[in-house]
Motif scaffolding. Structure first.
Motif, mmCIF file in Angstrom:
data_model
loop_
_atom_site.group_PDB
_atom_site.id
_atom_site.type_symbol
_atom_site.label_atom_id
_atom_site.label_comp_id
_atom_site.label_asym_id
_atom_site.label_seq_id
_atom_site.Cartn_x
_atom_site.Cartn_y
_atom_site.Cartn_z
ATOM 1 N N GLU A 1 0.794 -1.373 0.096
ATOM 2 C CA GLU A 1 -0.064 0.039 0.080
ATOM 3 C C GLU A 1 0.801 1.268 -0.063
ATOM 4 O OE1 GLU A 1 -3.830 2.174 0.418
ATOM 5 O OE2 GLU A 1 -3.097 0.228 -0.360
ATOM 6 N N PRO A 2 0.845 2.008 -1.017
ATOM 7 C CA PRO A 2 1.719 3.365 -1.007
ATOM 8 C C PRO A 2 1.271 4.476 -0.458
ATOM 9 C CG PRO A 2 0.319 2.988 -3.146
ATOM 10 C CD PRO A 2 0.126 1.803 -2.238
ATOM 11 N N PHE A 3 2.195 5.056 0.415
ATOM 12 C CA PHE A 3 1.830 6.160 1.409
ATOM 13 C C PHE A 3 2.961 7.145 1.168
ATOM 14 C CE2 PHE A 3 1.023 2.407 4.200
ATOM 15 C CZ PHE A 3 -0.031 2.448 4.339
ATOM 16 N N LYS A 4 2.353 8.372 1.275
ATOM 17 C CA LYS A 4 3.411 9.812 0.770
ATOM 18 C C LYS A 4 4.646 9.572 1.817
ATOM 19 C CE LYS A 4 1.159 12.143 -2.467
ATOM 20 N NZ LYS A 4 2.161 12.284 -3.593
ATOM 21 N N GLU A 5 4.545 9.126 2.967
ATOM 22 C CA GLU A 5 5.677 8.967 3.734
ATOM 23 C C GLU A 5 5.524 7.418 4.593
ATOM 24 O OE1 GLU A 5 8.046 10.656 3.732
ATOM 25 O OE2 GLU A 5 7.567 12.251 3.055
ATOM 26 N N ALA A 6 6.596 6.944 5.122
ATOM 27 C CA ALA A 6 6.407 5.653 5.851
ATOM 28 C C ALA A 6 5.307 5.720 6.935
ATOM 29 C CB ALA A 6 7.915 5.229 6.460
ATOM 30 N N ARG A 7 4.597 4.711 6.977
ATOM 31 C CA ARG A 7 3.371 4.649 7.952
ATOM 32 C C ARG A 7 3.681 4.030 9.190
ATOM 33 N NH1 ARG A 7 -3.168 4.029 7.554
ATOM 34 N NH2 ARG A 7 -3.324 3.098 9.536
ATOM 35 N N LEU A 8 3.837 4.511 10.251
ATOM 36 C CA LEU A 8 4.071 3.657 11.517
ATOM 37 C C LEU A 8 2.746 3.698 12.464
ATOM 38 C CD1 LEU A 8 6.108 2.648 13.680
ATOM 39 C CD2 LEU A 8 6.094 5.160 14.607
ATOM 40 N N ASP A 9 2.431 2.440 12.541
ATOM 41 C CA ASP A 9 1.302 2.060 13.642
ATOM 42 C C ASP A 9 2.032 1.431 14.788
ATOM 43 O OD1 ASP A 9 -1.471 2.577 12.302
ATOM 44 O OD2 ASP A 9 -0.539 1.561 10.500
ATOM 45 N N LYS A 10 1.136 1.136 15.790
ATOM 46 C CA LYS A 10 1.374 0.433 16.953
ATOM 47 C C LYS A 10 2.568 -0.560 16.896
ATOM 48 C CE LYS A 10 0.327 -1.017 21.691
ATOM 49 N NZ LYS A 10 -0.868 -1.169 22.796
ATOM 50 N N HIS A 11 2.483 -1.568 16.037
ATOM 51 C CA HIS A 11 3.204 -2.837 15.679
ATOM 52 C C HIS A 11 3.578 -3.118 14.343
ATOM 53 C CE1 HIS A 11 2.021 -4.022 19.898
ATOM 54 N NE2 HIS A 11 0.698 -3.641 19.490
ATOM 55 N N SER A 12 3.590 -1.953 13.470
ATOM 56 C CA SER A 12 3.746 -2.018 12.196
ATOM 57 C C SER A 12 4.304 -0.859 11.363
ATOM 58 C CB SER A 12 2.916 -2.685 11.221
ATOM 59 O OG SER A 12 1.595 -1.547 11.251
ATOM 60 N N LEU A 13 5.135 -0.987 10.310
ATOM 61 C CA LEU A 13 5.619 0.174 9.439
ATOM 62 C C LEU A 13 5.502 -0.175 7.928
ATOM 63 C CD1 LEU A 13 7.402 2.736 9.667
ATOM 64 C CD2 LEU A 13 9.330 1.048 9.519
ATOM 65 N N GLY A 14 4.955 0.581 7.167
ATOM 66 C CA GLY A 14 4.617 0.639 5.844
ATOM 67 C C GLY A 14 5.690 1.216 5.096
ATOM 68 N N VAL A 15 6.404 0.671 4.289
ATOM 69 C CA VAL A 15 7.718 1.437 3.677
ATOM 70 C C VAL A 15 7.698 1.497 2.077
ATOM 71 C CG1 VAL A 15 9.237 0.736 5.412
ATOM 72 C CG2 VAL A 15 8.864 -1.070 3.467
ATOM 73 N N ASP A 16 6.252 1.086 1.606
ATOM 74 C CA ASP A 16 6.018 1.579 0.263
ATOM 75 C C ASP A 16 5.586 2.958 0.064
ATOM 76 O OD1 ASP A 16 5.420 1.793 -2.389
ATOM 77 O OD2 ASP A 16 3.663 0.566 -2.633
ATOM 78 N N THR A 17 6.605 4.069 -0.516
ATOM 79 C CA THR A 17 6.532 5.319 -0.532
ATOM 80 C C THR A 17 6.036 5.621 -2.024
ATOM 81 O OG1 THR A 17 8.853 5.589 -0.284
ATOM 82 C CG2 THR A 17 7.264 5.911 1.610
ATOM 83 N N GLY A 18 5.674 4.948 -2.969
ATOM 84 C CA GLY A 18 5.132 5.028 -4.154
ATOM 85 C C GLY A 18 6.274 5.528 -5.231
#
Length: 236
Positions: A184-201
């Motif tokens: 899932e692309p985000f403008k910036e890396a997405r941090l939740d309590k137990h996860s981190l998204g690193v698709d920045t498109g």
């Protein structure tokens, strides 16, 4: 040893080389792409071969899975004459036809997840009722697609989410470790309590990101994000 996790590369070979030069991996570091090596960007085949020949690992992404399914159907067609039910556009056919057997061996070898101490890597996400150590193939395949959920454990198809839907990372309970993921692309890396998204498109003209983990026993407090911009000619 650092764990260097690259966000969705999607054929962005030049940006990957620039990001790798910025990260400066040492011989003892472990480099892992989060999946979706292929499609969208201009150099899928070159990128895949570079990863394979330079010892860069990868998680299985939904795009790699799609090429393997297409390959299985094509092989079946050659043996039985049964028509391939999948269709590829001209660009995907070009990528597919340029893949050699060593490329397919690399793709077949990709795991659905990698767990290193308290750090867990999956391509898209996870449901709280999935135990990675005992998961069956159907459950593991869900790791390639999960985005938004209805209730806790019901994934929604792409585009079916609404204002009541929750992103899986908001609901994830942390029992499978601190998860770094892409898809899932985000403008910036997405941090939740137990996860981190690193698709920045990067493939859409934004950025390519790497999560550099210094201590996999406590990854949430021991990582940094390193980024490069997408090449200007593909900016929207």
């Amino acid at each position: 040893m650092r764990i260097i996790v690259y966000g969705d590369l999607h054929g962005c070979f030049e940006e990957f080389k620039a990001l790798r030069a910025k990260v400066k991996p040492a011989a003892e570091d472990r480099e892992i792409a989060i999946g979706d090596i292929l499609d969208r960007g201009p150099k899928s085949n070159e990128l895949l071969r570079h990863l394979r020949e330079n010892g860069v690992e990868s998680i299985m992404g939904n795009h790699e899975y799609k090429y393997l399914r297409y390959k299985n159907h094509q092989d079946a067609f050659l043996k039985t004459g049964k028509k391939n039910p999948m269709t590829f556009d001209e660009k995907r056919l070009s990528i597919f036809n340029a893949l050699d057997e060593k490329d397919f061996e690399y793709l077949r070898s990709l795991p659905y997840f990698i767990k290193i101490d308290s750090l867990t890597l999956v391509h898209a996400g996870i449901l709280n009722n999935i135990d990675l150590e005992t998961a069956n193939k159907k459950e593991l395949e869900k790791l390639l697609w999960i985005r938004y959920l209805k209730d806790d454990n019901v994934p929604l198809a792409l585009g079916k989410e609404d204002e009541t839907s929750k992103f899986w990372g908001e609901l994830y309970d942390g029992k499978q470790g601190f998860i770094v993921y892409g898809h899932e692309p985000f403008k910036e890396a997405r941090l939740d309590k137990h996860s981190l998204g690193v698709d920045t498109g990067c493939a859409y003209g934004d950025k390519l990101s790497a999560c550099v983990v210094a201590n996999a026993r406590n990854p949430k407090d021991n990582y940094e994000i390193v980024q490069v911009n997408s090449n200007a000619e593909r900016k929207n």
